[in-house]
Structures are given as C-alpha cells and as structure tokens.
Design a protein around this motif. Structure first.
Motif, mmCIF file in Angstrom:
data_model
loop_
_atom_site.group_PDB
_atom_site.id
_atom_site.type_symbol
_atom_site.label_atom_id
_atom_site.label_comp_id
_atom_site.label_asym_id
_atom_site.label_seq_id
_atom_site.Cartn_x
_atom_site.Cartn_y
_atom_site.Cartn_z
ATOM 1 N N UNK A 7 55.084 62.164 35.113
ATOM 2 C CA UNK A 7 54.710 62.652 33.789
ATOM 3 C C UNK A 7 55.695 62.167 32.732
ATOM 4 N N UNK A 8 56.970 62.037 33.110
ATOM 5 C CA UNK A 8 57.962 61.521 32.171
ATOM 6 C C UNK A 8 57.617 60.090 31.763
ATOM 7 N N UNK A 9 57.187 59.268 32.713
ATOM 8 C CA UNK A 9 56.785 57.898 32.387
ATOM 9 C C UNK A 9 55.598 57.899 31.428
ATOM 10 N N UNK A 10 54.654 58.822 31.651
ATOM 11 C CA UNK A 10 53.506 58.915 30.744
ATOM 12 C C UNK A 10 53.967 59.241 29.324
ATOM 13 N N UNK A 11 54.939 60.170 29.210
ATOM 14 C CA UNK A 11 55.435 60.561 27.889
ATOM 15 C C UNK A 11 56.150 59.403 27.206
ATOM 16 N N UNK A 12 56.955 58.664 27.964
ATOM 17 C CA UNK A 12 57.666 57.518 27.393
ATOM 18 C C UNK A 12 56.671 56.442 26.957
ATOM 19 N N UNK A 13 55.638 56.227 27.767
ATOM 20 C CA UNK A 13 54.629 55.240 27.402
ATOM 21 C C UNK A 13 53.895 55.630 26.121
ATOM 22 N N UNK A 14 53.614 56.926 25.968
ATOM 23 C CA UNK A 14 52.972 57.398 24.747
ATOM 24 C C UNK A 14 53.878 57.169 23.536
ATOM 25 N N UNK A 15 55.185 57.338 23.735
ATOM 26 C CA UNK A 15 56.126 57.065 22.637
ATOM 27 C C UNK A 15 56.065 55.594 22.235
ATOM 28 N N UNK A 16 55.926 54.703 23.209
ATOM 29 C CA UNK A 16 55.797 53.270 22.908
ATOM 30 C C UNK A 16 54.531 52.994 22.100
ATOM 31 N N UNK A 17 53.426 53.641 22.490
ATOM 32 C CA UNK A 17 52.178 53.458 21.745
ATOM 33 C C UNK A 17 52.336 53.920 20.293
ATOM 34 N N UNK A 18 52.997 55.061 20.115
ATOM 35 C CA UNK A 18 53.175 55.579 18.760
ATOM 36 C C UNK A 18 54.110 54.687 17.949
ATOM 37 N N UNK A 19 55.106 54.130 18.617
ATOM 38 C CA UNK A 19 56.017 53.215 17.930
ATOM 39 C C UNK A 19 55.252 51.998 17.416
ATOM 40 N N UNK A 20 54.312 51.511 18.232
ATOM 41 C CA UNK A 20 53.536 50.351 17.840
ATOM 42 C C UNK A 20 52.654 50.593 16.631
ATOM 43 N N UNK A 21 52.370 51.873 16.343
ATOM 44 C CA UNK A 21 51.531 52.205 15.195
ATOM 45 C C UNK A 21 52.358 52.608 13.976
ATOM 46 N N UNK A 22 53.685 52.418 14.066
ATOM 47 C CA UNK A 22 54.595 52.863 13.006
ATOM 48 C C UNK A 22 55.270 51.680 12.333
ATOM 49 N N UNK A 23 55.438 51.758 11.032
ATOM 50 C CA UNK A 23 56.206 50.761 10.288
ATOM 51 C C UNK A 23 57.691 51.061 10.495
ATOM 52 N N UNK A 24 58.310 50.373 11.439
ATOM 53 C CA UNK A 24 59.697 50.678 11.809
ATOM 54 C C UNK A 24 60.697 50.302 10.730
ATOM 55 N N UNK A 25 60.250 49.595 9.692
ATOM 56 C CA UNK A 25 61.169 49.300 8.592
ATOM 57 C C UNK A 25 61.587 50.571 7.866
ATOM 58 N N UNK A 26 60.814 51.647 8.061
ATOM 59 C CA UNK A 26 61.143 52.929 7.433
ATOM 60 C C UNK A 26 61.956 53.838 8.359
ATOM 61 N N UNK A 27 62.239 53.373 9.581
ATOM 62 C CA UNK A 27 62.967 54.183 10.567
ATOM 63 C C UNK A 27 64.449 53.821 10.519
ATOM 64 N N UNK A 28 65.276 54.759 10.109
ATOM 65 C CA UNK A 28 66.712 54.502 9.992
ATOM 66 C C UNK A 28 67.421 54.526 11.336
ATOM 67 N N UNK A 29 67.023 55.448 12.218
ATOM 68 C CA UNK A 29 67.688 55.613 13.517
ATOM 69 C C UNK A 29 66.612 55.598 14.594
ATOM 70 N N UNK A 30 66.372 54.437 15.184
ATOM 71 C CA UNK A 30 65.270 54.300 16.138
ATOM 72 C C UNK A 30 65.459 55.193 17.360
ATOM 73 N N UNK A 31 66.695 55.267 17.867
ATOM 74 C CA UNK A 31 66.934 56.107 19.036
ATOM 75 C C UNK A 31 66.614 57.562 18.773
ATOM 76 N N UNK A 32 67.068 58.072 17.618
ATOM 77 C CA UNK A 32 66.766 59.456 17.267
ATOM 78 C C UNK A 32 65.286 59.671 17.022
#
Length: 289
Positions: free
Chosen positions: A41-66
C-alpha cells in the motif's frame, strides 16, 4: 527550490522531474509505510504522489521534498479513512490489503524496526491522530504543515499528536505479565456474563477500541455497553490464545463461532479484535487455555 532549479526543471521535462522524484522515493516510502503499515500500500501511495506531481507546475514548488511528503500524507490519510469506512481492521492489520501485492519481507522489516506493539497501537489511532504522530514525531514535519494536510489548525494538529503520543508511550511499556493479562480477561468475561457495566469499565482503557468486520467502536462506555448486550455469548466463551494474543473464544456446538484478541495498556484492555468471518477464523490459530 532555487530559481536555477526551477528553470532546470522546466527545461528538463519529465526526465529531470523523475530524477528529482527518485531522490525522495525512499523517504516517501518510509513515511507511507509507517502511515499504512503495508509495503504494498505504501508503494501505491508513493506512485499516486508521482502522478500528482506530473499534474503540477513544479516551478511554483519551493521545497519539493516537503511538498511530496505532504502529498503522500494526504494520500495515506484518504487510504486510512477508506479502510475505516470499509471496517477493514483485521488482527494482522499491518499486513497488505487483499487487493495489494503483499511484500512480507518489507512488512517484517517494518515490524522489526518500529515494533509490533507500536504497530498495534498505531492501528487503534484515528487516521488524523496517526498522520499527526507519524509526520511530526517520526519524521519531524512541523505542525503548521501537518495542519495543512489535515485541514485543521496547528493547535488541533498538536493535540492530535499529543493524544497519539500517550497511546504510543503505553505501547513502549506494554503489560507483559501473562498472569495479569489472564486476570483481566477473566474479570472482563465475568462482568460480561453478569451484565456488570461498572465491572466492564474497570477492565477497559478509557480509549479502548473494539474492531470487528461490522465496524469500529471507541471508548470504554461504548465498548462496555456493547459487551453487556452479548451476555448470552459470554456464557459460552472461554479464555484462549488467539493468534498468539491473550483473548477469548466463543464456542457453539464445539466449534469456534467467534474469537476475541486483546492488547493491554497499564493493566487494562486497550484493543479488542473480534473475528466472526468463517474464512478468517479458519486462518487463525485459536488455543483454549
């Protein structure tokens, strides 16, 4: 994230983003594993985070890890709430859900590193309490960020973590005296047979949680009330070891009709796992004592 990093992210596209995500994967997996108690289930959650990252404009993200940590926290919170709504609280509740591909080796590592007692206690917490404790106490996420994940104030997040911390401290010094546990179970059974509400309250931790296929009951008064309504079953219940835990077995026509497994804090019953499903009962080792 610096201006140059944001520009690099913009120029590098998906490959650059994937590289930066991979740098955080192990941390995100650790957060999700302790939130959910299951490697799959942890892998599923991490994968979902990757999907959401792909839909985000990371130029607006100051601290990617956080940012990724809070996203994984939100995903895990949703998964825990969904698990509760389906009343999926089995005895071995830190194992993967049936729909997930199990990873026994990783789950065993989690049990070894965190401790079985802590895993049991984490499963008794509400999803919000578990998230507040795991993010703040285990991974040092500030309460302001925890509050953002929960949609509550920092003070409320701090209170949730404090309540969870009290339960965890009890797990770090569990009641390991078998004779004392047996006395508590005997007293609980006697009170249930007699419909003795006060007697049941005396054996229950104020924050006791009773879990079954039908749902979850929290608090000593509610659990005691439920126990008094099953006095007829208490009459045919016997002390037993249920999956290695101190508990009770309800016998009908010589077979185990249901099994109850207990955990203890400070000499009182802290959790009660009730199993009635025939398939789950068949998979349990129930030994009358």
């Amino acid at each position: 994230m610096s201006h140059s990093e944001r520009e690099g992210d913009h120029r590098g596209g998906t490959d650059f983003l994937a590289e930066r995500f991979e740098a955080h994967r192990s941390h995100l997996r650790a957060v999700a594993h302790r939130m959910l108690g299951s490697a799959a289930e942890a892998e599923d959650a991490v994968q979902e985070a990757w999907f959401r990252l792909g839909r985000t404009d990371t130029r607006q993200v100051e601290n990617l890890g956080g940012w990724l940590t809070t996203v994984v926290g939100r995903v895990c919170l949703d998964m825990l709430r969904s698990r509760r709504s389906r009343a999926e609280q089995p005895l071995d509740s830190w194992n993967p859900a049936p729909s997930a591909e199990p990873d026994p080796a990783q789950d065993a590592l989690l049990a070894d590193s965190v401790g079985v007692a802590l895993l049991v206690v984490l499963d008794t917490l509400t999803p919000a309490e578990r998230l507040a404790f795991v993010l703040h106490d285990l991974f040092g996420v500030p309460f302001e960020e925890v509050a953002g994940v929960l949609g509550r104030s920092p003070a409320a997040a701090r209170q949730l973590a404090s309540r969870a911390r009290r339960r965890v401290r009890g797990a770090e010094a569990p009641d390991t005296d078998p004779a004392r546990r047996r006395q508590v179970v005997d007293a609980f059974l006697s009170a249930a047979r007699g419909g003795d509400f006060d007697g049941l309250l005396a054996m229950l931790d104020p924050d006791v949680v009773a879990r079954s296929e039908a749902g979850v009951t929290s608090g000593a008064s509610a659990v005691a009330a439920g126990a008094t309504s099953f006095a007829h079953l208490a009459g045919v219940a016997r002390p037993a070891l249920v999956g290695g835990l101190t508990g009770l077995a309800v016998l009908l026509d010589g077979r185990v009709e249901r099994a109850l497994a207990f955990t203890f804090e400070a000499g009182r019953i802290a959790t009660i796992d009730i199993v009635t499903d025939p398939e789950r009962l068949a998979a349990l080792t129930v030994e009358l004592v």
